[in-house]
Structure formats: structure tokens, C-alpha cells
Design a protein around this motif. Sequence first.
Motif, PDB file in Angstrom:
ATOM      1  N   ALA A   1      21.803  42.578 -23.105  1.00  0.00           N
ATOM      2  CA  ALA A   1      20.748  42.017 -22.268  1.00  0.00           C
ATOM      3  C   ALA A   1      21.249  40.738 -21.617  1.00  0.00           C
ATOM      4  N   PRO A   2      20.673  40.368 -20.470  1.00  0.00           N
ATOM      5  CA  PRO A   2      21.067  39.113 -19.830  1.00  0.00           C
ATOM      6  C   PRO A   2      20.409  37.892 -20.443  1.00  0.00           C
ATOM      7  N   THR A   3      19.306  38.091 -21.182  1.00  0.00           N
ATOM      8  CA  THR A   3      18.597  36.988 -21.831  1.00  0.00           C
ATOM      9  C   THR A   3      18.254  37.399 -23.254  1.00  0.00           C
ATOM     10  N   PRO A   4      17.953  36.444 -24.131  1.00  0.00           N
ATOM     11  CA  PRO A   4      17.623  36.805 -25.517  1.00  0.00           C
ATOM     12  C   PRO A   4      16.355  37.638 -25.641  1.00  0.00           C
ATOM     13  N   ALA A   5      15.459  37.548 -24.653  1.00  0.00           N
ATOM     14  CA  ALA A   5      14.220  38.317 -24.695  1.00  0.00           C
ATOM     15  C   ALA A   5      14.352  39.680 -24.033  1.00  0.00           C
ATOM     16  N   GLY A   6      15.535  40.009 -23.510  1.00  0.00           N
ATOM     17  CA  GLY A   6      15.759  41.284 -22.859  1.00  0.00           C
ATOM     18  C   GLY A   6      15.784  41.151 -21.352  1.00  0.00           C
ATOM     19  N   PRO A   7      15.675  42.263 -20.666  1.00  0.00           N
ATOM     20  CA  PRO A   7      15.505  43.634 -21.159  1.00  0.00           C
ATOM     21  C   PRO A   7      16.792  44.185 -21.764  1.00  0.00           C
ATOM     22  N   TRP A   8      16.632  45.005 -22.818  1.00  0.00           N
ATOM     23  CA  TRP A   8      17.762  45.508 -23.576  1.00  0.00           C
ATOM     24  C   TRP A   8      18.148  46.904 -23.106  1.00  0.00           C
ATOM     25  N   THR A   9      19.452  47.110 -22.966  1.00  0.00           N
ATOM     26  CA  THR A   9      19.999  48.405 -22.578  1.00  0.00           C
ATOM     27  C   THR A   9      20.944  48.880 -23.668  1.00  0.00           C
ATOM     28  N   ASP A  10      20.614  50.018 -24.262  1.00  0.00           N
ATOM     29  CA  ASP A  10      21.466  50.550 -25.323  1.00  0.00           C
ATOM     30  C   ASP A  10      22.808  50.985 -24.756  1.00  0.00           C
ATOM     31  N   SER A  11      23.848  50.871 -25.590  1.00  0.00           N
ATOM     32  CA  SER A  11      25.199  51.210 -25.132  1.00  0.00           C
ATOM     33  C   SER A  11      25.406  52.702 -24.953  1.00  0.00           C
ATOM     34  N   GLY A  12      24.515  53.520 -25.527  1.00  0.00           N
ATOM     35  CA  GLY A  12      24.585  54.959 -25.308  1.00  0.00           C
ATOM     36  C   GLY A  12      25.191  55.770 -26.427  1.00  0.00           C
ATOM     37  N   ALA A  13      25.788  55.091 -27.416  1.00  0.00           N
ATOM     38  CA  ALA A  13      26.420  55.804 -28.527  1.00  0.00           C
ATOM     39  C   ALA A  13      26.600  54.827 -29.685  1.00  0.00           C
ATOM     40  N   PRO A  14      26.796  55.329 -30.907  1.00  0.00           N
ATOM     41  CA  PRO A  14      26.995  54.415 -32.034  1.00  0.00           C
ATOM     42  C   PRO A  14      28.273  53.591 -31.893  1.00  0.00           C
ATOM     43  N   VAL A  15      28.206  52.358 -32.358  1.00  0.00           N
ATOM     44  CA  VAL A  15      29.402  51.528 -32.511  1.00  0.00           C
ATOM     45  C   VAL A  15      30.159  51.972 -33.763  1.00  0.00           C
ATOM     46  N   VAL A  16      29.418  52.192 -34.838  1.00  0.00           N
ATOM     47  CA  VAL A  16      29.963  52.802 -36.056  1.00  0.00           C
ATOM     48  C   VAL A  16      29.162  54.069 -36.294  1.00  0.00           C
ATOM     49  N   ALA A  17      29.812  55.207 -36.189  1.00  0.00           N
ATOM     50  CA  ALA A  17      29.143  56.497 -36.311  1.00  0.00           C
ATOM     51  C   ALA A  17      28.795  56.782 -37.769  1.00  0.00           C
ATOM     52  N   PRO A  18      27.930  57.761 -38.012  1.00  0.00           N
ATOM     53  CA  PRO A  18      27.639  58.155 -39.397  1.00  0.00           C
ATOM     54  C   PRO A  18      28.924  58.508 -40.144  1.00  0.00           C
ATOM     55  N   ARG A  19      28.952  58.169 -41.419  1.00  0.00           N
ATOM     56  CA  ARG A  19      30.152  58.364 -42.237  1.00  0.00           C
ATOM     57  C   ARG A  19      29.827  59.309 -43.393  1.00  0.00           C
ATOM     58  N   PRO A  20      30.273  60.542 -43.358  1.00  0.00           N
ATOM     59  CA  PRO A  20      30.009  61.456 -44.465  1.00  0.00           C
ATOM     60  C   PRO A  20      30.542  60.904 -45.785  1.00  0.00           C
TER      61      PRO A  20
END
Length: 761
Positions: free
Chosen positions: A154-173
Motif C-alpha cells: 500500500a502507499p499509506t499505512p491505512a491502505g488501500p492494500w493490494t495483495d501480491s497474488g501468491a504466497p510468500v511462503v507456500a504451504p509446507r507439507p
Amino acid sequence: MKRLPRTAAVLAAAAALVGTTALPALAAPPVVQRPTYRNPVSAGFADTFADPSVIRGKDGWWYAYGTSDPLREGSTTPAQIPVARSRDMATWTSVGEAFSAANRPSWAAPGAALWAPDIRYVDGQYRLYYVVTDTTLYDAKNQTGDSAVGMATAPTPAGPWTDSGAPVVAPRPGAAGAAANDFLWTFDPSAVTDGGRQYLFYGSYYGGIYVSELAADGRTTTGKATQVALDNKFEGAYVVRHGSYWYLFASTANCCAGPTTGYSVQVGRSKKITGPYVDAQGVSLTASRTGGTPVLNQNGNRWVGAGHNAVATDLAGRDWIVYHAIDRGDPYLNGTSGINQRPMLIDRLDWVDGWPAVRGGRGPSTGEQQGPAAGGRWSTDLTSGLPARWRTTGGWAQRTEQQSGGYVRSTGAASVVSARVGASARVEADLRSAGADQGLTLRSGSTTVRAVVDLEAGRLRLQERRGGKTVDASSTRLPQGYAADEWHSVALQVREGRASATVTQARLGDPVASTDLRVRKGSTVDRAGAFADGAGVDVDNLSALPVAKPVTRLAPTPVPDRLDRAASDSFTGKALAPGWSWVRKDPAATVTDGELRWPTEAADLTGTGNDAGVLLRDPGAGAWTVETKLTIDLGTDDVRNYQQAGLVAYVDDDQFVRLSHVAIFNTRQTELGHETPYAGGLSYGGTIVGPPARTTWLRLTHTVDQRNGEHELRGWTSRDGRTWVKGGVWTLPAGSDVKVGLVSHGGAGATARFGWFRVYR
């Protein structure tokens, strides 16, 4: 970057800063604004605000982010990462939610929760890391519980927030693989800057805590992850640099056991951000007999389960711990079960002999407290330009933008300075530059200390100057790719002959660059401020305050230490000394060769089973200490749940406090546990003390709270019988007949050897 040409105006401004040109005296000493507050500080906008993360935005406000729970009692709709803000960290108001149906991560399963946010600012961009408890990545296999770490910007602490589109750390079996709904807990992210490199800490009880380096954009991890804290002991990592060490704060024990929640914060430190982290006893946080020095634990007042912290620094350089806790008298958000009500608290974080301690070791506060230094006469967010009381040279033009609000920009070589600050001072500002050098200055008489962000050389320079000449200096490299045209927080501090300068992205204890210098002890600082060596230097959030006076000693904790021989037992005879009594006598417990030897029973005290033996005696009234020396071979690393032995303060089978060396899966810990009746049933929880050894000394101290008559039991542990680790407090009801003694249970297969039992008054 290329240095801008120097001009006569530059030289004139520099001369003014080093004291060769007199500046008019300014009236009135500084006024430091330190509001008072009462915990919980989130009460004005939320009844629960768990797992808080805090940042001071470039607009001059502090912002806090919490886990997605309903905010008020009576509500059942979770806020999607609630956001609040404050001018002083004491009074907070809601500014909405980070996520909604419109921007919720597309890869989050419909029923997934969003937990444990971590807020950062890197190169002009706010980054919010968070947990998604269930993703769509394994939907084809109908799997659940595949938690992952996400990131939004986001450009400010209050947002607006845009998700990066994918996990930074994916699920780990996990060990059994994803086919069995077995995923490691990829929880509790915390991003950290080490110089010019970004790192992410993450993990929880199932799997442990790991650190991975991040790509420059913060959206993916690179390289191999390194484990820094053991599974089944730690979660909620938060890492800061203090002095020459990195400190890993991590929460331990059950977060959410209502009135018996024993959640607390422990710490280890390391010279390297990737570890290994060890505690004050030198025990690793990855050892089976797991290390960890307590920083924050309950003290017998209304608050239990104090944990999952962040750290914030006020304008005087004093650190504050931000965390959640549970009011034991009102532990649930709705009714007597379900969501634990965990509001946000703050308290002073001290550093004593190289280790952090909350309020000098006193723990969570109740009642009115002195709050952070959040402003004063020589503090301005520059919303309306430079206040008239600040002295300027050169030209400054007012500017406005979305991210920082109002700020000023130099039109040539320029400076802006305050008047008298104090015998020690700290000056801070957010700075950025189109190419000219910039920095901060403190002047006392003819001596000036300057922190210079030297862009051509790529260095942070710290200089002591007298009579226009540099008499001493230190410097350190700025990281490769240092983005001078984005906001950085710069701080310069002088106290008791030591100067320090730091550059950070956002004042979160993870410096981009820092350097120290011994300087002449001076008198009152009579000039403090910022300077530009040319046009195009932006300045915002400028403050000059006296440095906070550090706490150098821990608060005393009384420990009765006069041995009562008549109430003690050295186990030197062939039988127990007079005064002992049994609840469910175990004939396997024998006095042999100067020890009480007691094989661990396949029994327990918790719950409704109540089939374990308890060996008791009466400690008498008033304050007392009981201690024992316990040798028990629980092995290491393997699973021996939950063999244990230790001390007990006992009212009955459903009301007791137990301090034991216990096997918890692959770990060995010292747990101060408590069971009590609650809402027609029983509630049990534990808080963790210091690291155990094969031989561990255990101690319970007892006092009666004169205000309410409650019995307060504090746990202590030692690995050598000399250096004690202070743990938390559980209470037993007023008027209870408290007996003390020994237990050995939790599963057959080990033998507890008690060297003695001592009572002190």
C-alpha cells in the motif's frame, strides 16, 4: 549518486551548524509530551486486538494491525486485519480494515482466517505480511489446514492494500505429507532488514520458527530456510537489533486457554540474524532442553497470557513492547468459551545488562502509567510547514504528498534547528534526497556532532567537530542500492559521551546502517536539527528531545531466604521426615542414599482423572520459599509425553499450581502450570520458566496480596543452583489452605530423584 556542487551558501550553512556563526537564542526549554495511559490501550476501539504489529507512518501517526477477530463483545463477524492509529501510542482509534471482499487474497480459501499481521516499510512501500490459515492450492486434493504467509502492499499505512497474488511462503507439507491434511504451521511472519537485505521469520509450534531471505520486492523467499527456534516451544517471532546483537523475541505456551492462559515472551540473541540464538544461560533456542530467557510474563494482577509482541521506539529513544494479554476475570469475547478476548497493551521495555525486561522485570501494568515520549516543543510533523520557533538557514519550501502529508524541501544548502534540548539529546527526522547529502546535527557550545548521509561515498558518517574542524569520526557503508530518493528514518543521539547514528526504513529496530563514536561530554545541547548540503532534500517528522534515561537495574523481587530446618527434609534417613502427608500414596517412592527416588507414575492431576500421588506438607502462613533439587533423565529429542516431576502448591485436585521439568514432545521444558474450576468445568494452562538440565533446581515463592487476599505463586528455575530464572505468577483463591510438596507423574518410564526439599521464610 553524484554529489551536488558545493557553493558559498553550502559553506555558510555548514559553518552555522558547527557553531562558528552564532544563532540567536531561542526562548523556553523543551517540553516533552508523555501522555499517561491505562492498559488495555485498545479499549477505545476494540475489546480484542490480538497479535499486534506497530509502525510509525511517514505521516507521523503510529499504526497498529491485529488478527482477524470480531472487535467487540457481542459481535461474531471478524474484522479482516483491523487497523488503528494513534498520535502517542496511548490513545487509539480505528481506521478500518486492511481487507474486504474486494481485495481479499484470491488464493485464500473461502473460510480461511487472516492472522498475525506484520507491518513494514521498505523503499517507499508499505508491506503487510499475514497468515492465511487455509489456501486454495490443495483444493484439488480436498486438503485443509494448508497455512501460508501472504503479503500486500500500500502507499499509506491505512491502505488501500493490494495483495501480491501468491504466497510468500507456500504451504509446507508435514511428515505425513499433504495427502493426510498434514501441514506445518506457516504462521506469524515478521520481516526484518539487515543492512540492505530483507529476511522473513515465520513458523509456530508445529514445525518451529525459521528465517529465510526475501527477494528485493519482498514477495518471495530465496535460498534455504534456517531453523532458529524449536518446534513445540515457540511461535510469534519478532526480531530487533540492540547493540551488537540481534534479539529474537518469541512467544511460548498456550495462547488461548481462557483464565489459565500462560502465554509469555522469551528471548534469545545472536551476532548473526540467521542465528544461532541463545539465552542468557547460553542455551540454544533449538536445543531439546530448550533455551529462552523470559522477557514478559504474568505477575499476579489481572493480566495473564501476555504475548505475541512487537517493539516500538518513542521519540526519546525509549523502547516499548506492544502485545496482547487476557483479563483473567473476563477471558472470552462472548460467553465462557470460544474466542479468547485479547486486547492490546503497551509497556516500557528496558535493557539491563544486555537483556530486555518489561518494566524492569515487573511485567504487565495495571493502573495509570507514564506513556511514550510522543512529541513536545521541538517536535513537528511539518503538516503546515516549519513552526516559527525553529531556526532556519537557507531556503525550505513546503510540499505535500499522499504518503507523508506535509513536509519541507530544501531549495539549496539549508538547515533547520531547535534551541536548547538538554544535557543529552536525540534528534530524528525522515529524510530523502534527489542527490544532495543530508543529515542531522547536535551542537553543545563549540562542539557539534553530525550524522551525514554521504551519497557519493555511499556511507553514513558520524563526526565530532570543534572550531569548524573534524576531531573524530566513524563511518559505515550504506547498503548497495540504497534508495536515497525514498524516505528513510535517521536518528542521532548523544548521551554520556557516546554518540550513535542510525538509518532505518521505519524505526523498527532493524537498521540499514548504524555507527557509534566516543565524543566529549558537553553541557546542554543548544542546537539540534536537520541539514541539507544542496537542493532537493526532503525533511519530515523532525524532533529533538532529551534522551530517555535508561533503566540499569531490575526491580527487586523478594525471595524469603531464611532456612526453616524443621519444615525441610534432606532425605538423609531411611524414611521421610515428620510432617509429610500423602494424597494417594505411591509405595514406589522411597528414601534411598540421601534422595527421594520416585518413578514417574502413569497418572496425572489435570482434568477429572486425578489419579496421581501428591506428597505434601504445610508451609505455614505468610511469605515463604520452597525449593528442591531435581535430577530426572527425560532424555532429549524423543517424545515422552508428558513425563514430569517437580513442586506443587496444592489446595485440592482441581485447584493447584505445579512447577515441573516436563517432556513436551521433542522438547524438555520447565512449566509452571495451573488448574482451576471455571464455568462449571476445569481450566488448565501453563507458563514456561527457564531452560532445564538433567539436574534442575526448582523454586516457588509465595506471597499474599494484601489487597484481595489471593495467594501468589511465582516459579523460578536454575541449572546450577546459583543463577535463577524468574518466571510468571499464578494465583490461588483467598482463604485457601495451601499445602506444598512434590509430584512425579505424567507417564511411566523415568525416575525423579529429589536431593532435598527446603522451606525458607
